[in-house]
Write a protein that holds these residues in place. Structure first.
Motif, mmCIF file in Angstrom:
data_model
loop_
_atom_site.group_PDB
_atom_site.id
_atom_site.type_symbol
_atom_site.label_atom_id
_atom_site.label_comp_id
_atom_site.label_asym_id
_atom_site.label_seq_id
_atom_site.Cartn_x
_atom_site.Cartn_y
_atom_site.Cartn_z
ATOM 1 N N THR A 290 0.845 -1.081 -0.032
ATOM 2 C CA THR A 290 -0.086 -0.191 0.039
ATOM 3 C C THR A 290 0.911 1.316 0.309
ATOM 4 O O THR A 290 0.406 2.259 -0.289
ATOM 5 N N ALA A 291 2.222 1.068 0.466
ATOM 6 C CA ALA A 291 3.189 2.211 0.483
ATOM 7 C C ALA A 291 2.301 3.378 1.468
ATOM 8 O O ALA A 291 2.636 4.371 1.301
ATOM 9 N N SER A 292 1.735 2.903 2.352
ATOM 10 C CA SER A 292 1.235 3.838 3.488
ATOM 11 C C SER A 292 0.967 3.117 4.777
ATOM 12 O O SER A 292 0.438 2.252 5.117
ATOM 13 N N SER A 293 1.959 3.617 5.468
ATOM 14 C CA SER A 293 1.712 3.180 7.099
ATOM 15 C C SER A 293 0.560 3.434 7.661
ATOM 16 O O SER A 293 0.120 2.397 8.423
ATOM 17 N N ASN A 294 -0.180 4.686 7.089
ATOM 18 C CA ASN A 294 -1.373 4.869 7.744
ATOM 19 C C ASN A 294 -2.551 3.919 7.410
ATOM 20 O O ASN A 294 -3.140 3.281 8.491
ATOM 21 N N GLY A 329 12.536 5.107 7.413
ATOM 22 C CA GLY A 329 12.617 4.721 6.082
ATOM 23 C C GLY A 329 12.592 6.062 5.134
ATOM 24 O O GLY A 329 13.339 6.283 4.203
ATOM 25 N N THR A 330 11.751 6.910 5.617
ATOM 26 C CA THR A 330 11.548 8.386 4.694
ATOM 27 C C THR A 330 12.822 8.959 5.133
ATOM 28 O O THR A 330 13.276 9.622 4.134
ATOM 29 N N ALA A 331 13.134 9.016 6.252
ATOM 30 C CA ALA A 331 14.321 9.883 6.267
ATOM 31 C C ALA A 331 15.693 9.344 5.705
ATOM 32 O O ALA A 331 16.252 10.125 5.503
ATOM 33 N N ALA A 369 1.695 12.674 7.174
ATOM 34 C CA ALA A 369 0.724 11.534 7.335
ATOM 35 C C ALA A 369 1.512 10.354 6.698
ATOM 36 O O ALA A 369 2.257 10.622 5.804
ATOM 37 N N GLY A 370 1.200 9.135 7.030
ATOM 38 C CA GLY A 370 1.780 8.104 6.548
ATOM 39 C C GLY A 370 1.254 7.718 5.243
ATOM 40 O O GLY A 370 0.385 6.668 5.259
ATOM 41 N N VAL A 371 1.377 8.363 4.137
ATOM 42 C CA VAL A 371 0.415 8.170 3.070
ATOM 43 C C VAL A 371 1.545 8.226 1.835
ATOM 44 O O VAL A 371 2.609 8.573 1.845
ATOM 45 N N PRO A 372 1.394 7.465 0.929
ATOM 46 C CA PRO A 372 2.096 7.278 -0.472
ATOM 47 C C PRO A 372 2.779 8.563 -0.725
ATOM 48 O O PRO A 372 2.100 9.834 -1.002
ATOM 49 N N SER A 373 4.118 8.736 -0.968
ATOM 50 C CA SER A 373 4.848 10.038 -1.528
ATOM 51 C C SER A 373 4.879 10.902 -0.650
ATOM 52 O O SER A 373 5.377 12.131 -1.121
ATOM 53 N N ALA A 374 4.330 10.871 0.722
ATOM 54 C CA ALA A 374 4.408 12.135 1.300
ATOM 55 C C ALA A 374 6.107 12.437 1.883
ATOM 56 O O ALA A 374 6.115 13.647 1.988
ATOM 57 N N GLY A 375 6.744 11.447 1.814
ATOM 58 C CA GLY A 375 8.028 11.700 2.061
ATOM 59 C C GLY A 375 8.953 12.714 0.994
ATOM 60 O O GLY A 375 9.732 13.791 1.254
ATOM 61 N N LEU A 376 8.136 12.651 -0.518
ATOM 62 C CA LEU A 376 8.819 13.774 -1.170
ATOM 63 C C LEU A 376 8.463 15.247 -0.895
ATOM 64 O O LEU A 376 9.194 16.024 -1.123
ATOM 65 N N LEU A 403 10.812 2.683 -3.979
ATOM 66 C CA LEU A 403 11.587 2.881 -2.587
ATOM 67 C C LEU A 403 10.447 3.105 -1.857
ATOM 68 O O LEU A 403 10.695 2.834 -0.698
ATOM 69 N N ASP A 404 9.400 3.849 -2.285
ATOM 70 C CA ASP A 404 8.378 4.204 -1.149
ATOM 71 C C ASP A 404 7.806 2.933 -0.472
ATOM 72 O O ASP A 404 7.608 2.893 0.678
ATOM 73 N N MET A 405 7.589 1.919 -1.172
ATOM 74 C CA MET A 405 7.081 0.613 -0.793
ATOM 75 C C MET A 405 8.049 0.093 0.227
ATOM 76 O O MET A 405 7.680 -0.197 1.256
ATOM 77 N N ILE A 406 9.177 0.201 -0.264
ATOM 78 C CA ILE A 406 10.452 -0.421 0.637
ATOM 79 C C ILE A 406 10.509 0.197 2.015
ATOM 80 O O ILE A 406 10.402 -0.147 3.125
ATOM 81 N N ARG A 407 10.379 1.658 1.774
ATOM 82 C CA ARG A 407 10.591 2.350 3.142
ATOM 83 C C ARG A 407 9.236 2.354 3.956
ATOM 84 O O ARG A 407 9.520 2.638 5.465
ATOM 85 N N THR A 408 8.231 2.356 3.352
ATOM 86 C CA THR A 408 7.123 2.242 4.224
ATOM 87 C C THR A 408 7.222 0.869 5.043
ATOM 88 O O THR A 408 6.625 0.954 6.175
ATOM 89 N N ALA A 409 7.644 -0.018 4.639
ATOM 90 C CA ALA A 409 7.790 -1.446 5.305
ATOM 91 C C ALA A 409 8.847 -1.094 6.554
ATOM 92 O O ALA A 409 8.592 -1.733 7.471
ATOM 93 N N VAL A 410 9.737 -0.434 5.862
ATOM 94 C CA VAL A 410 10.713 -0.164 7.059
ATOM 95 C C VAL A 410 10.263 0.787 8.256
ATOM 96 O O VAL A 410 10.400 0.533 9.347
ATOM 97 N N ASN A 411 9.294 1.834 7.905
ATOM 98 C CA ASN A 411 8.721 2.782 8.677
ATOM 99 C C ASN A 411 7.823 1.812 9.726
ATOM 100 O O ASN A 411 7.881 2.109 11.110
ATOM 101 N N ILE A 412 7.068 0.892 9.395
ATOM 102 C CA ILE A 412 6.261 0.288 10.147
ATOM 103 C C ILE A 412 6.945 -0.818 11.069
ATOM 104 O O ILE A 412 6.554 -1.088 12.348
HETATM 105 N N1 ASP Z 1 4.801 6.035 2.364
HETATM 106 C C1 ASP Z 1 5.368 6.253 3.436
HETATM 107 C C2 ASP Z 1 4.421 5.938 4.736
HETATM 108 O O1 ASP Z 1 3.304 5.871 4.565
HETATM 109 C C3 ASP Z 1 5.891 7.951 3.686
HETATM 110 C C4 ASP Z 1 6.627 8.276 2.475
HETATM 111 O O2 ASP Z 1 7.981 8.034 2.633
HETATM 112 O O3 ASP Z 1 6.464 8.722 1.593
HETATM 113 O O4 ASP Z 1 5.246 5.644 5.655
#
Ligand code: ASP
Length: 444
Positions: A290-294, A329-331, A369-376, A403-412
């Motif tokens: 989902t690329a979304s932690s939320n 992951g985003t950081a 918010a933990g949503v796709p592409s928020a990191g950008l 990368l967003d998909m991988i980093r979201t998995a890292v985030n959670i």
């Molecule tokens: N997609 C990431 C998340 O939901 C945030 C991001 O890095 O864009 O955790």
């Protein structure tokens, strides 16, 4: 239907692999739309290239697959607000001493900030050593318009709801967390009346958890469609041009997930990281797809409480908070991207500027918010702070989805590691549950 018998993780894995293969095959039969006058790719509102019209792109990739993946992600997201609200009210009310909230809160926030600081520092050091930006040809995607940035002051003001109904409707996580905490405390101090309301919330919590299970049943279909769509649509051709950047971000992400977190878990709790990963796999797969932690909160919360044994009074607070403010992951992406963009632009940043990046990215993660592409979007702010051109984000946007998909998995994974650490330190981690043999079943 016997929900106990469904091997969900296995189905999701199969769906992911099947989706990736299907997407790769489909990508051979579709083209990106190009503006005939400028020769540049035409971008959508999220600055991603769009596909040329064809049966495949209109009816399969953007039609049927879009339906399946949206239906799944929307249903999952729809559960987030009621789940967080109800679960956190129950969690707060279960605190035997309300003053403990302060300690738990402080500990959690400090640990979240610390892990993010560590993540971005490793990323910057790795990028300075490997120099991903040197020798890269410009593969710039024209027309990138940097998004709006938020001021830090507003991030903090925004924790306070003006209207709780509005916070719930908007899904404003920090406001919902604040409101649930205060409401939970009010229930505890309201005697019998509070108890009656609390009983209703407890029953509601059980019902919502069952809803999570029902929605999870959609996962294999939704995951298949989402991954197929991503692989068919994204311009992965640019991965080769930016291979160094891509591989570096991915490696630092993996190091953080598989070295930093397990080490912390072992040191602070003595728990076995292998068991931790096995039990969290489901949630990681959801986050990846989902690329979304939320959107993944319901699954992360379930894993933290029912598989890893963290008590609801800790997890109901730390998991949603983590999905909102803790984005290691985003950081990492931001750290590498900043150095990469500086190198490409031929700008040497000073130590002070790197420290600014570390601080800014750590603080900025709070308000996103933990949503796709928020990191950008956050990256725009970070670049701006050290005087780098934000429109250079156009360089990396083409490969950011994967990368967003991988980093979201890292985030959670980070959220759950800290949840276990905090729960353990409060004596609220049931080691029997943690060590119970793992079964790949939807009801554990
Ligand atoms: N997609 C990431 C998340 O939901 C945030 C991001 O890095 O864009 O955790």
């Amino acid at each position: 239907m016997d929900l106990h018998k469904i091997k969900l993780t296995r189905y999701i894995l199969i769906a992911m692999i099947g989706g990736a293969l299907t997407g790769l095959v489909l990508s051979q039969f579709v083209d990106f739309a190009v503006n005939p006058e400028t020769g540049n790719a035409i971008l959508d509102s999220k600055n991603r290239p769009i596909l040329e019209h064809s049966f495949l792109s209109d009816y399969v990739i953007n039609g049927f697959f879009q339906f399946l993946s949206e239906a799944f992600i929307r249903s999952l997201t729809a559960l987030v607000v009621p789940l967080v609200f109800v679960s956190l009210v129950c969690g707060t009310a279960a605190m035997d001493d309300v003053r403990k909230l302060g300690t738990v809160g402080l500990k959690t926030i400090l640990l979240y900030l610390a892990t993010t600081g560590i993540a971005i520092s490793i990323a910057i050091i790795a990028a300075l050593l490997i120099k991903p930006g040197l020798g890269v040809e410009e593969v710039e995607m024209q027309g990138y318009v940097p998004g709006e940035t938020k001021s830090l002051l507003n991030v903090f003001i925004n924790i306070f709801p003006r209207n709780v109904g509005e916070s719930l409707v908007d899904g404003n996580m920090l406001q919902i967390i604040a409101a649930s905490l205060v409401f939970g405390i009010a229930l505890v101090v309201s005697g019998e009346n509070g108890q009656r309301v609390l009983n209703f919330f407890k029953d509601m919590n059980e019902v919502i958890m069952k809803l999570v299970i029902i929605v999870m049943l959609m996962a294999p279909f939704g995951v298949f469609a989402k991954i197929a769509q991503v692989f068919a649509k994204e311009g992965f051709g640019t991965i080769f041009a930016l291979a160094k950047y891509f591989v570096l971000v991915a490696i630092v992400l993996l190091i953080h997930a598989f070295v930093v977190y397990p080490t912390m878990l072992k040191i602070f709790t003595g728990l076995n990281p292998l068991v931790f990963f096995k039990k969290l796999r489901n949630a990681q797969l959801f986050a990846f797809s989902t690329a979304s932690s939320n959107a993944t909160i319901p699954v992360t919360l379930r894993a933290a409480e029912q598989r890893l044994g963290a008590h609801n009074k800790i997890a109901s607070f730390t998991v949603p908070l983590g999905a909102t403010i803790n984005m290691d992951g985003t950081a990492i992406m931001q750290g590498v991207a900043t150095v990469f963009i500086a190198q490409i632009s031929g700008i040497d940043l000073s130590i002070t500027q790197y420290l600014t990046v570390i601080l800014a990215a750590t603080m900025a993660s709070i308000g996103t918010a933990g949503v796709p592409s928020a990191g950008l979007v956050m990256l725009t702010m970070v670049l701006g702070l050290v005087g780098l051109p934000p429109d250079k984000i156009g360089l990396i946007i083409g490969i950011d989805r994967l990368l967003d998909m991988i980093r979201t998995a890292v985030n959670i994974t980070g959220d759950t590691t800290i949840t276990c650490i905090v729960a353990n330190s409060e004596g609220q981690l049931d080691k029997k549950v943690f060590n119970r043999p793992f079964e790949d079943e939807i009801v554990s």
